[in-house]
Design a protein around this motif. Structure first.
Motif, short mmCIF file in Angstrom:
data_model
loop_
_atom_site.label_atom_id
_atom_site.label_comp_id
_atom_site.label_asym_id
_atom_site.label_seq_id
_atom_site.Cartn_x
_atom_site.Cartn_y
_atom_site.Cartn_z
N GLY A 214 5.99 -59.44 -70.89
CA GLY A 214 6.09 -60.76 -71.52
C GLY A 214 7.32 -61.53 -71.10
O GLY A 214 7.54 -62.65 -71.57
N ASP A 226 11.35 -65.67 -71.28
CA ASP A 226 10.02 -65.49 -71.87
C ASP A 226 8.95 -66.13 -70.99
O ASP A 226 9.15 -67.20 -70.42
CB ASP A 226 9.99 -66.12 -73.27
CG ASP A 226 8.61 -66.09 -73.89
OD1 ASP A 226 8.05 -64.99 -73.98
OD2 ASP A 226 8.09 -67.17 -74.24
N ASP A 228 5.32 -67.83 -70.76
CA ASP A 228 4.33 -68.53 -71.56
C ASP A 228 2.95 -68.12 -71.06
O ASP A 228 2.37 -68.72 -70.16
CB ASP A 228 4.52 -70.04 -71.45
CG ASP A 228 3.61 -70.80 -72.42
OD1 ASP A 228 2.83 -70.15 -73.14
OD2 ASP A 228 3.68 -72.04 -72.46
N GLU A 229 2.43 -67.04 -71.66
CA GLU A 229 1.14 -66.51 -71.21
C GLU A 229 0.00 -67.49 -71.44
O GLU A 229 -1.04 -67.41 -70.77
CB GLU A 229 0.83 -65.20 -71.94
CG GLU A 229 1.77 -64.06 -71.63
CD GLU A 229 2.99 -64.04 -72.51
OE1 GLU A 229 3.76 -63.07 -72.43
OE2 GLU A 229 3.18 -65.01 -73.28
N CYS A 230 0.18 -68.41 -72.37
CA CYS A 230 -0.90 -69.36 -72.68
C CYS A 230 -1.19 -70.29 -71.51
O CYS A 230 -2.28 -70.88 -71.45
CB CYS A 230 -0.54 -70.17 -73.92
SG CYS A 230 -0.43 -69.17 -75.44
N GLU A 231 -0.25 -70.44 -70.58
CA GLU A 231 -0.51 -71.29 -69.43
C GLU A 231 -1.64 -70.74 -68.56
O GLU A 231 -2.34 -71.49 -67.89
CB GLU A 231 0.77 -71.43 -68.60
CG GLU A 231 1.87 -72.21 -69.30
CD GLU A 231 3.09 -72.37 -68.43
OE1 GLU A 231 3.11 -71.75 -67.33
OE2 GLU A 231 4.01 -73.10 -68.82
N CYS A 239 -4.76 -70.26 -78.11
CA CYS A 239 -3.66 -69.38 -77.72
C CYS A 239 -2.38 -69.89 -78.34
O CYS A 239 -2.11 -71.10 -78.36
CB CYS A 239 -3.55 -69.32 -76.19
SG CYS A 239 -2.22 -68.24 -75.60
N ASN A 241 1.73 -69.02 -78.05
CA ASN A 241 2.76 -68.26 -77.36
C ASN A 241 3.82 -67.77 -78.35
O ASN A 241 4.25 -68.51 -79.23
CB ASN A 241 3.42 -69.11 -76.28
CG ASN A 241 4.42 -68.32 -75.45
OD1 ASN A 241 4.07 -67.33 -74.82
ND2 ASN A 241 5.67 -68.74 -75.46
N THR A 242 4.23 -66.52 -78.18
CA THR A 242 5.30 -65.94 -78.98
C THR A 242 6.37 -65.40 -78.04
O THR A 242 6.18 -65.35 -76.83
CB THR A 242 4.77 -64.81 -79.88
OG1 THR A 242 4.22 -63.78 -79.06
CG2 THR A 242 3.71 -65.33 -80.83
N PHE A 246 1.96 -63.18 -76.85
CA PHE A 246 1.14 -64.31 -77.26
C PHE A 246 0.11 -63.82 -78.25
O PHE A 246 -0.13 -62.61 -78.40
CB PHE A 246 0.45 -64.95 -76.05
CG PHE A 246 -0.58 -64.07 -75.40
CD1 PHE A 246 -1.93 -64.20 -75.69
CD2 PHE A 246 -0.20 -63.08 -74.49
CE1 PHE A 246 -2.87 -63.37 -75.10
CE2 PHE A 246 -1.13 -62.25 -73.89
CZ PHE A 246 -2.48 -62.40 -74.20
#
Length: 466
Positions: A214, A226, A228-231, A239, A241-242, A246
């Motif tokens: 992550g 960090d 941004d996996e939501c991309e 989605c 992002n955390t 995520f």
């Protein structure tokens, strides 16, 4: 003024200079011999001899330095220097070329001057060979050049160390990522000092930083950023992002699958059988309620409401027939036909005249009524009421079910002396058609009269409980 070379301290530059340059003797005829600094004239030997400053000069060397006498001067050297073994190829400080009093001055004095009877001069002459201090070597031009101990492999560094040449000496050091411990270069464990923000792997002479899942390593190769996996749109629906990860969320009517990213349809119909009044049909992300023929879905989307085919005209009844609507359907009633000896007195009533002998043991009137009943209706339930419309003085009335109650689902409960109620005592499952003859017997003992009237009640029991 002091000079330090590889731990050696050279004192009295004038004295050292006397040991490395020509010795100048000043001769004063008839008044004695004068020597340069660091030497004293010996009248007996008639020559200049070296002065041992280590004995004659108080505190010639201070601290942890040891005094070493030299021709024309002395050296202050660390005492630890004497505890280290010398290599054979280690350069040593050459002795100054002063005349040896024990051997005379055969090759150090000037030759005899012609015309003076071969008398030797009374002053010494030093050879012109340049004398260099430790760490230097004489050059052809008479100067002193630095010795590169690292290149000539004349250093004392161990194999784990790195030799660094200096002016007149050398230094033993360690490469980057190592430090010197007990004369050995040992690897520095950079991970112990928090060089990396997250994960650290020590390697010989260096270290390597990495990040937890992550995160990605920043260009400084130490800190983590960090991701941004939501991309990359990993979720099938929404989605969020955390920090370091995520979360996926699903639209209404869907639930998250075990993989944490896929949304699968939620079968709402499996939750409860009461979502719909009739039947529940699952749809992607939702559900719908359907009703049986003769019904439509109410505004709440779940209840079923009877579709009144008689009011909407959506029926097959002829103009001569009467359309009767009941729950979930309708029926077409044919025009009333009274069987003899009954005659029709209205659209729904037949009468047998008292003057007609055939009517003596028959009910005076037959009134036709129709009603609907939901299948499985809860019991007991009052479903129909009847009462006397004509009252005679001294008369009383008896209400009873004359026919049609084969299954004993009904009974009559008299509510007054002129009325009674039909009660459903057992649930009836439809679709079913029940015809009951409800009789009202009139008794008048004053005039000795007994007669009866019939209500022929047709009950249409629906197929469904609504």
């Amino acid at each position: 003024m002091l000079f330090e070379i590889r731990g050696f301290r050279f004192c009295s530059p004038a004295r050292m200079l006397a040991a490395l340059v020509f010795i100048l003797l000043c001769i004063r005829p008839g008044h004695g011999q004068t020597c340069t600094e660091g030497f004293a004239y010996d009248r007996r030997a008639r020559q200049c001899i070296d002065v041992d400053e280590c004995r004659t000069v108080p505190d010639a060397c201070r601290g942890d330095m040891r005094c070493v006498n030299q021709n024309g001067g002395y050296l202050c050297m660390p005492r630890t220097f004497y505890n280290q073994p010398y290599r054979q190829d280690t350069p040593v400080l050459p002795d100054a070329a002063y005349p040896d009093p024990s051997t005379g001055f055969t090759d150090t004095f000037l030759p005899a001057v012609p015309g003076r009877g071969g008398v030797e001069p009374s002053y010494p002459r030093v050879r012109s060979t340049a004398q260099c201090i430790l760490g230097y070597t004489p050059a052809e031009d008479g100067t002193c050049n630095d010795i590169d101990e690292c290149e000539t492999n004349s250093h004392h560094c161990n194999p784990t160390q790195v030799c660094i040449n200096t002016s007149g000496g050398y230094t033993c050091s360690c490469t980057e990522g190592y430090w010197l411990i007990g004369a050995q270069c040992q690897d520095i464990d950079e991970c112990r000092y928090g060089y990396c923000q997250q994960l650290c792997a020590n390697i010989p002479g260096s270290y390597s930083c990495s990040c937890n899942p992550g995160f990605i390593l920043n260009p400084d190769s130490r800190t983590c950023q960090d991701v941004d996996e939501c991309e990359d749109e990993p979720c099938s629906h929404g989605c969020f992002n955390t920090y370091g990860s995520f979360m996926c969320n699903c639209d209404e009517g869907f639930e998250l699958a075990s993989d944490g990213t896929t949304c699968i349809d939620l079968d709402e119909c499996s939750f409860s059988e009461f979502l719909c009044q009739h039947r529940c049909v699952n749809t992607p992300g939702s559900f719908s309620c359907i009703c049986p023929p003769g019904y439509y879905v109410f505004e709440d989307g779940r209840s079923c409401e009877d579709f009144n085919e008689c009011d909407t005209g959506n029926n097959t009844c002829t103009t001569a027939q009467v359309c009767f609507n009941f729950q979930g359907g309708y029926t077409c009633l044919d025009p009333l036909q009274c069987r003899p000896p009954y005659i029709e007195v209205s659209d729904n009533q037949c009468m047998c005249s008292a003057e007609n002998p055939a009517c003596r043991d028959k009910p005076f009137t037959i009134l036709y009524r129709h009603m609907d009943l939901s299948s499985g209706r809860s019991v007991p339930a009052d479903i129909f009421q009847m009462q006397a419309t004509t009252r005679y003085p001294g008369a009383f009335y008896i209400f009873q079910i004359k026919s049609g109650n084969d299954g004993r689902e009904f009974y009559m409960r008299q509510t007054s002396n002129v009325s009674a109620t039909l009660v459903l005592s057992r649930p009836i499952k439809g679709p079913k058609e029940v015809v009951l003859d409800l009789e009202m017997v009139t008794v008048n003992n004053v005039i000795n009269f007994r007669g009866s009237s019939i209500i022929r009640l047709t009950i249409f029991v629906s197929e469904h409980p609504f």
